[in-house]
Design a protein around this motif. Structure first.
Motif, PDB file in Angstrom:
ATOM      1  N   THR A  77      83.674  26.717  52.767  1.00  0.00           N
ATOM      2  CA  THR A  77      85.088  26.366  52.858  1.00  0.00           C
ATOM      3  C   THR A  77      85.825  27.353  53.761  1.00  0.00           C
ATOM      4  O   THR A  77      86.606  26.963  54.625  1.00  0.00           O
ATOM      5  CB  THR A  77      85.714  26.368  51.455  1.00  0.00           C
ATOM      6  N   VAL A  78      85.538  28.646  53.579  1.00  0.00           N
ATOM      7  CA  VAL A  78      86.214  29.651  54.387  1.00  0.00           C
ATOM      8  C   VAL A  78      85.870  29.488  55.866  1.00  0.00           C
ATOM      9  O   VAL A  78      86.736  29.566  56.732  1.00  0.00           O
ATOM     10  CB  VAL A  78      85.834  31.073  53.919  1.00  0.00           C
ATOM     11  N   PHE A  79      84.586  29.238  56.170  1.00  0.00           N
ATOM     12  CA  PHE A  79      84.155  29.231  57.564  1.00  0.00           C
ATOM     13  C   PHE A  79      84.102  27.823  58.163  1.00  0.00           C
ATOM     14  O   PHE A  79      83.572  27.649  59.250  1.00  0.00           O
ATOM     15  CB  PHE A  79      82.790  29.901  57.692  1.00  0.00           C
ATOM     16  N   SER A  80      84.627  26.825  57.433  1.00  0.00           N
ATOM     17  CA  SER A  80      84.546  25.431  57.871  1.00  0.00           C
ATOM     18  C   SER A  80      83.114  25.098  58.306  1.00  0.00           C
ATOM     19  O   SER A  80      82.892  24.497  59.356  1.00  0.00           O
ATOM     20  CB  SER A  80      85.501  25.161  59.043  1.00  0.00           C
ATOM     21  N   TRP A  81      82.180  25.518  57.546  1.00  0.00           N
ATOM     22  CA  TRP A  81      80.761  25.310  57.850  1.00  0.00           C
ATOM     23  C   TRP A  81      80.355  23.959  57.265  1.00  0.00           C
ATOM     24  O   TRP A  81      80.419  23.783  56.041  1.00  0.00           O
ATOM     25  CB  TRP A  81      79.960  26.442  57.220  1.00  0.00           C
ATOM     26  N   PRO A  82      79.931  23.006  58.107  1.00  0.00           N
ATOM     27  CA  PRO A  82      79.761  21.640  57.617  1.00  0.00           C
ATOM     28  C   PRO A  82      78.515  21.432  56.759  1.00  0.00           C
ATOM     29  O   PRO A  82      77.645  20.635  57.096  1.00  0.00           O
ATOM     30  CB  PRO A  82      79.688  20.823  58.900  1.00  0.00           C
ATOM     31  N   GLY A  83      78.419  22.115  55.659  1.00  0.00           N
ATOM     32  CA  GLY A  83      77.284  21.950  54.757  1.00  0.00           C
ATOM     33  C   GLY A  83      77.706  21.226  53.488  1.00  0.00           C
ATOM     34  O   GLY A  83      78.801  20.657  53.407  1.00  0.00           O
ATOM     35  N   ILE A  84      76.826  21.269  52.475  1.00  0.00           N
ATOM     36  CA  ILE A  84      77.116  20.549  51.235  1.00  0.00           C
ATOM     37  C   ILE A  84      78.320  21.151  50.511  1.00  0.00           C
ATOM     38  O   ILE A  84      79.120  20.448  49.899  1.00  0.00           O
ATOM     39  CB  ILE A  84      75.893  20.563  50.304  1.00  0.00           C
ATOM     40  N   GLY A  85      78.451  22.467  50.582  1.00  0.00           N
ATOM     41  CA  GLY A  85      79.569  23.125  49.914  1.00  0.00           C
ATOM     42  C   GLY A  85      80.904  22.604  50.422  1.00  0.00           C
ATOM     43  O   GLY A  85      81.789  22.252  49.637  1.00  0.00           O
ATOM     44  N   LEU A  86      81.010  22.545  51.746  1.00  0.00           N
ATOM     45  CA  LEU A  86      82.258  22.042  52.331  1.00  0.00           C
ATOM     46  C   LEU A  86      82.446  20.572  51.975  1.00  0.00           C
ATOM     47  O   LEU A  86      83.560  20.110  51.696  1.00  0.00           O
ATOM     48  CB  LEU A  86      82.231  22.224  53.850  1.00  0.00           C
ATOM     49  N   TYR A  87      81.328  19.839  51.973  1.00  0.00           N
ATOM     50  CA  TYR A  87      81.377  18.423  51.602  1.00  0.00           C
ATOM     51  C   TYR A  87      81.945  18.256  50.195  1.00  0.00           C
ATOM     52  O   TYR A  87      82.808  17.415  49.941  1.00  0.00           O
ATOM     53  CB  TYR A  87      79.963  17.845  51.694  1.00  0.00           C
ATOM     54  N   ILE A  88      81.468  19.109  49.277  1.00  0.00           N
ATOM     55  CA  ILE A  88      81.961  19.020  47.896  1.00  0.00           C
ATOM     56  C   ILE A  88      83.457  19.353  47.840  1.00  0.00           C
ATOM     57  O   ILE A  88      84.236  18.631  47.215  1.00  0.00           O
ATOM     58  CB  ILE A  88      81.172  19.969  46.968  1.00  0.00           C
ATOM     59  N   THR A  89      83.871  20.416  48.501  1.00  0.00           N
ATOM     60  CA  THR A  89      85.289  20.794  48.372  1.00  0.00           C
ATOM     61  C   THR A  89      86.194  19.774  49.064  1.00  0.00           C
ATOM     62  O   THR A  89      87.269  19.473  48.554  1.00  0.00           O
ATOM     63  CB  THR A  89      85.562  22.200  48.926  1.00  0.00           C
ATOM     64  N   ASN A  90      85.742  19.241  50.211  1.00  0.00           N
ATOM     65  CA  ASN A  90      86.542  18.186  50.846  1.00  0.00           C
ATOM     66  C   ASN A  90      86.678  16.976  49.926  1.00  0.00           C
ATOM     67  O   ASN A  90      87.749  16.375  49.818  1.00  0.00           O
ATOM     68  CB  ASN A  90      85.900  17.742  52.162  1.00  0.00           C
ATOM     69  N   SER A  91      85.571  16.613  49.281  1.00  0.00           N
ATOM     70  CA  SER A  91      85.608  15.457  48.383  1.00  0.00           C
ATOM     71  C   SER A  91      86.514  15.731  47.188  1.00  0.00           C
ATOM     72  O   SER A  91      87.225  14.849  46.713  1.00  0.00           O
ATOM     73  CB  SER A  91      84.203  15.138  47.884  1.00  0.00           C
ATOM     74  N   LEU A  92      86.489  16.979  46.704  1.00  0.00           N
ATOM     75  CA  LEU A  92      87.360  17.361  45.596  1.00  0.00           C
ATOM     76  C   LEU A  92      88.814  17.126  45.937  1.00  0.00           C
ATOM     77  O   LEU A  92      89.573  16.561  45.152  1.00  0.00           O
ATOM     78  CB  LEU A  92      87.191  18.856  45.304  1.00  0.00           C
ATOM     79  N   GLN A  93      89.178  17.559  47.157  1.00  0.00           N
ATOM     80  CA  GLN A  93      90.566  17.433  47.567  1.00  0.00           C
ATOM     81  C   GLN A  93      90.995  15.964  47.600  1.00  0.00           C
ATOM     82  O   GLN A  93      92.161  15.652  47.477  1.00  0.00           O
ATOM     83  CB  GLN A  93      90.764  18.052  48.962  1.00  0.00           C
ATOM     84  N   ASN A  94      90.005  15.070  47.788  1.00  0.00           N
ATOM     85  CA  ASN A  94      90.336  13.657  47.876  1.00  0.00           C
ATOM     86  C   ASN A  94      89.941  12.877  46.635  1.00  0.00           C
ATOM     87  O   ASN A  94      89.843  11.655  46.680  1.00  0.00           O
ATOM     88  CB  ASN A  94      89.662  13.055  49.102  1.00  0.00           C
TER      89      ASN A  94
END
Lengths: 278, 355, 308
Positions: free
Chosen positions: B300-317
């Protein structure tokens, strides 16, 4: 006895602790020729620390001092660490109590023996292997090439201790310290291991310091006996004259040994007088 | 291992077979119950906690006919136990439903994001191990010295600092002020269109295709997050190495090795570390699993397009299918690494081979 | 012996006596020895000071804070750099960050205390029951514990909060649900060591119910090792809570929770680094305090684990 191999004069080993200095060895003096010398004492008498101080294996925080500590005339304490290390395994070796703990559990027995040899002599791998196998045969291991590849946990205690002897003798030391070499073994294999040790020491004309709490074993196995109590030598005598020991502590140890055919009631209790330690 | 088979006698051989079989049996029971447990928890989170799971999946602005269709598709009219059975079956087939946000099947999204997470965590663990193990060894050997104190402080800070915060400060310093590293994502926009990855591990792909400029760019993107993860894994690994080494160095076989006349270097690296290496494998595996788990924060901090970012983006939506799919995948890998490290421990330690 | 009978005992001698005359004296003596070992450890002492400071700040935040934590001066004080008037600068809504951090200490304490009083009793109950009952009860309870232990805590907490809805109470609940297993393990281990002891046998003979034995005779014995473990876990709890806050799942603005403050400072971090910088530093200091205190407690109360 052809000349003195090891000369120990007023050896002291001191451990600093939070409550002050503790003297584990307090002025031990003796000399060793090409003979078998036994050191006897109860646990905490400083006999093991004496052995380790001679090897130079006391823990780093301990202080070791002596008026003289010399191997074949060479001053061990004045020697640089590197030189002293080169002596270990090459000229003085040591056998520890329990092969279960004193052999490296993740290295094969053969490699551990080869390691000693290649530390001290420039030999090819193939030759080192040959000599290690020969050494395993010398300690009466029947199938050396199989045992060579085994790990310590895969062999019995008796075989482990033979491997330990092989590992320590392979570089041909003149002197050996055996610290309770059979105490951790089954009674039935104790004699086998002692027999092997005995034969190798006399064949090679080595000096042996045999450290044990077992007075009878020492008496039957050694030429001379030193009795230690609270870090001091209380008596030094020939093994054959043990029965005529003067010191009350030695007499006490002798009395504690069970004998067949005698009623032992009540069980004798070992006398410990503070003045002996003074 | 041939030596063990040589041990030979038939009775001993069959006892060994029984021991191995019971070990494998126990391992399977543990593995299966753990995975079922993970699915049960995500099932509970996705189907039981929400008042209306359909709305939890679709969001509350979905048209009514879609809601009804989804309700049937999810089998919500069935008894709970049957729902769970269908849920497990779908999960085993990699079917986690469709993402509301991307409209792709969740598994497709995850497959695309997975290599990025693995690449980051792997590089982080490599950095942590290659620095952490020697540091821990030195700290144990020179106990109480300056290096021991430094390792202790590194460990304490590693255990106390929020990873996302230090990541932000790292960006301020190395990206904004010094401009040593690149941000955001895995590659600059220019390369996103000219570079076709094969495996999804950009560093390896660029090396393989000899695209040095791409490799350098990928390196500039990954080095800060990987370095940070490396620090956290280093903090843990060095502390554990120190503790294992202290334990090994107090053993009798070390005294014996000294009595043989070996050098300290040989004793430390050839004997003590080889013995400490057995439990170290578990520690490194756990640290790797920890970095995967921490990916939700770092990515999330580094906008690194992995599963972690995928999860947090999905959370926001409020995209529950995607969140739970990601949770199951990361959870499965995490559990898998845990189980594997146990297994590896048994295999690596010669003491447990016969027994 | 005789000399010490004649000379009046100093308080220290009384505490360190080999032959305590009462249970009280023995207990105080043990506590004294543990305290001496603890206070000789300078880092652990520092940890204790940090935690005491945290408690004081949380208690007197109203008095200590120069500004309101929630109402800022939007007109004149947006995103000011640290200065004499605003020690840690101000945020995008013109609020004084120093004051917000002081008030944030309350939320940090709120989280760790609540997690501890939810998770520790669950672990204690599961562990003591499993350990005392043995057999199938033990096998099943411990399998469940191990399953939870094998889960990735942060991700799971995240999924829980995602389902329950964001908010600090739900964050606390999610963290508690994922952090009880180690406590169950510890409680079970302690229970196993005393389960077959003579005094438990004696209580059984006197007809005490299993419920009473577990509650009155076994649970109290597990408390001290549990406290150490909980203290050691505090830093992890703070970091997880801050992480959830950072992802927007924990405390919601305008609550001055530190993780949430970092999240809202993230947008300006490249230019106004202090907005996110200061609360993160507060988290670092408090986590460090708990880690130091936990290490010190473990070394003081459990001499076996000395160097590990």
């Amino acid at each position: 006895m052809s000349g003195t191999l090891l000369d120990v004069d007023d050896l002291r080993v001191t451990f600093p602790t939070r409550t002050g200095l503790i003297q584990a060895v307090r002025g031990v003096t003796f000399s060793l020729g090409r003979e078998r010398l036994g050191i006897v004492g109860e646990s905490g008498s400083g006999k093991s620390q004496t052995g380790r101080a001679i090897m130079g294996l006391t823990p780093p925080q301990a202080l070791v001092s002596a008026k003289k500590l010399a191997l074949d005339g060479a001053d061990l304490l004045a020697m640089p660490a590197r030189q002293r290390r080169a002596l270990r395994g090459k000229r003085i070796a040591m056998i520890l109590q329990d092969p279960k703990y004193s052999l490296d559990p993740v290295m094969s027995i053969g490699r551990q023996i080869v390691e000693t040899l290649r530390t001290h002599e420039k030999v090819s791998k193939a030759e080192a292997r040959e000599r290690a196998l020969a050494m395993l045969e010398a300690v009466q291991i029947r199938d050396p090439s199989r045992v060579f590849d085994l790990h310590p946990h895969e062999v019995s205690g008796g075989m482990g201790q033979r491997a330990m002897i092989a590992m320590m003798l392979i570089a041909g030391p003149e002197m050996m310290i055996a610290d309770e070499p059979t105490s951790a073994l089954d009674v039935t294999v104790q004699l086998d291991v002692l027999g092997i040790l005995d034969r190798l020491v006399s064949e090679r004309g080595m000096g042996l310091i045999f450290i044990s709490h077992d007075l009878r074993l020492v008496a039957s196995f050694c030429d001379r006996v030193i009795v230690m109590y609270a870090g001091k030598v209380v008596e030094q005598l020939k093994a054959s004259e043990l029965r005529d020991a003067q010191h009350p502590y030695t007499r006490g140890l002798l009395n504690c040994m069970p004998r067949i055919g005698y009623e032992r009631h009540p069980l004798p209790v070992l006398d410990r007088k503070p003045e002996w330690a003074a | 291992m041939s030596a063990v088979e040589n041990e030979g006698a038939a009775g001993r051989g069959s006892a060994r077979a029984v021991a191995v079989a019971s070990f494998i049996g126990r391992f399977l029971v543990i593995a299966i119950t753990t995975y079922l447990g993970l699915l049960a928890v995500t099932f509970f989170i996705g189907r039981v906690i929400p008042i209306d799971p359909v709305l939890a999946v679709l969001g509350d602005r979905a048209p009514l006919n879609v809601v009804e269709r989804t309700r049937r598709e999810m089998g919500l009219d069935l008894p709970l136990i049957q729902q769970f059975y269908l849920y497990v079956k779908a999960a085993l087939n990699g079917d986690f439903g469709t993402s509301v946000l991307t409209t792709n099947p969740v598994m497709t999204d995850i497959r695309r994001a997975f290599p990025a997470t693995i690449e980051l965590a792997t590089l982080g663990t490599l950095i942590g191990s290659f620095i952490g193990v020697p540091l821990g060894v030195l700290a144990a050997v020179k106990r109480g010295s300056l290096i021991d104190q430094i390792v202790r402080i590194i460990g304490l800070i590693g255990y106390s600092v929020p990873i996302f915060w230090i990541g932000l400060l790292g960006l301020v310093l190395f990206y904004a002020k010094l401009q040593w590293v690149a941000f955001p994502g895995r590659l600059d926009i220019v390369y996103e269109y000219t570079f076709t990855p094969i495996t999804g591990f950009y560093l390896l792909d660029a090396l393989w295709q000899r695209q040095w400029d791409v490799f350098w760019d990928a390196f500039r993107h990954i080095i800060l997050p990987a370095g940070l993860l490396g620090y956290f894994s280093l903090a843990y690994i060095s502390r554990m190495t120190r503790s294992f080494m202290l334990n090994e160095l107090s053993q009798e076989y070390i005294v014996a090795a000294r009595a043989k006349g070996l050098s300290e270097t040989r004793i430390i690296w050839g004997h003590a570390l080889r013995n400490a290496a057995v439990p170290m494998v578990t520690v490194i595996a756990l640290s790797y699993a920890g970095l995967l788990e921490g990916s939700v924060l770092t990515e999330t901090v580094f906008s690194w397009p992995g599963i972690g970012l995928y999860i947090t983006n999905s959370l926001q939506n409020a995209d529950m299918n995607a969140v739970l799919g990601g949770t199951i995948v990361i959870g499965s890998v995490f559990i898998g690494i845990n189980l594997l490290s146990d297994l590896l421990y048994k295999v690596l330690d010669p003491r447990t081979k016969t027994g | 012996m005789t000399a010490s009978d004649v000379r009046p005992l100093s308080r220290r001698d009384w505490l360190l006596s080999d032959r305590p005359a009462s249970r009280m004296q023995a207990r105080l003596g043990r506590a004294y020895v543990a305290w001496r070992r603890f206070s000789a450890n300078r880092l652990a002492f520092l940890g204790l000071l940090i935690i005491i400071a945290l408690l004081v700040v949380a208690a007197f935040a109203d008095v200590l804070a120069p500004y309101s934590p929630t109402i800022g001066d939007l007109k004149n004080a947006r995103l000011l750099a640290p200065s004499a008037a605003h020690w840690f600068g101000t945020d995008d809504l013109g609020r004084d960050i120093y004051s917000r951090i002081l008030f944030g200490s309350r939320w940090t304490l709120y989280v760790v205390i609540l997690v501890a009083i939810i998770a520790a009793p669950i672990g204690l109950l599961v562990g003591t029951v499993a350990g005392y009952a043995g057999g199938w009860t033990d096998a099943i309870l411990m399998r469940i514990t191990d399953i939870f232990l094998a889960f990735p805590k942060l991700i799971l907490a995240l999924a829980f909060v995602a389902a329950l809805g964001p908010g600090i109470e739900n964050a606390v609940l999610a963290i508690a649900i994922t952090s009880w297993p180690p406590y169950a393990r510890i409680a079970r281990a302690e229970t196993m060591t005393v389960r077959n002891s003579d005094y438990i046998k004696a209580v059984q003979l006197m007809g005490a119910s299993p419920f009473r034995i577990v509650l009155r005779h076994i649970m109290p014995l597990c408390i001290s090792s549990l406290i150490i473990r909980v203290t050691l876990d505090m830093a992890g709890i703070i970091l997880t809570a801050a992480g959830l806050g950072f992802l927007g799942l924990g405390a919601q603005p305008p609550l001055p929770e530190w993780g949430t403050m970092i999240a809202s400072g993230r947008r300006f971090v490249l230019d106004q680094w202090w907005v996110a910088g200061a609360p993160g530093f507060a988290i670092l200091i408090v986590s460090l305090g708990f880690n130091l205190l936990g290490d010190g407690l473990r070394d003081a109360l459990d001499p076996r684990s000395g160097d590990q």
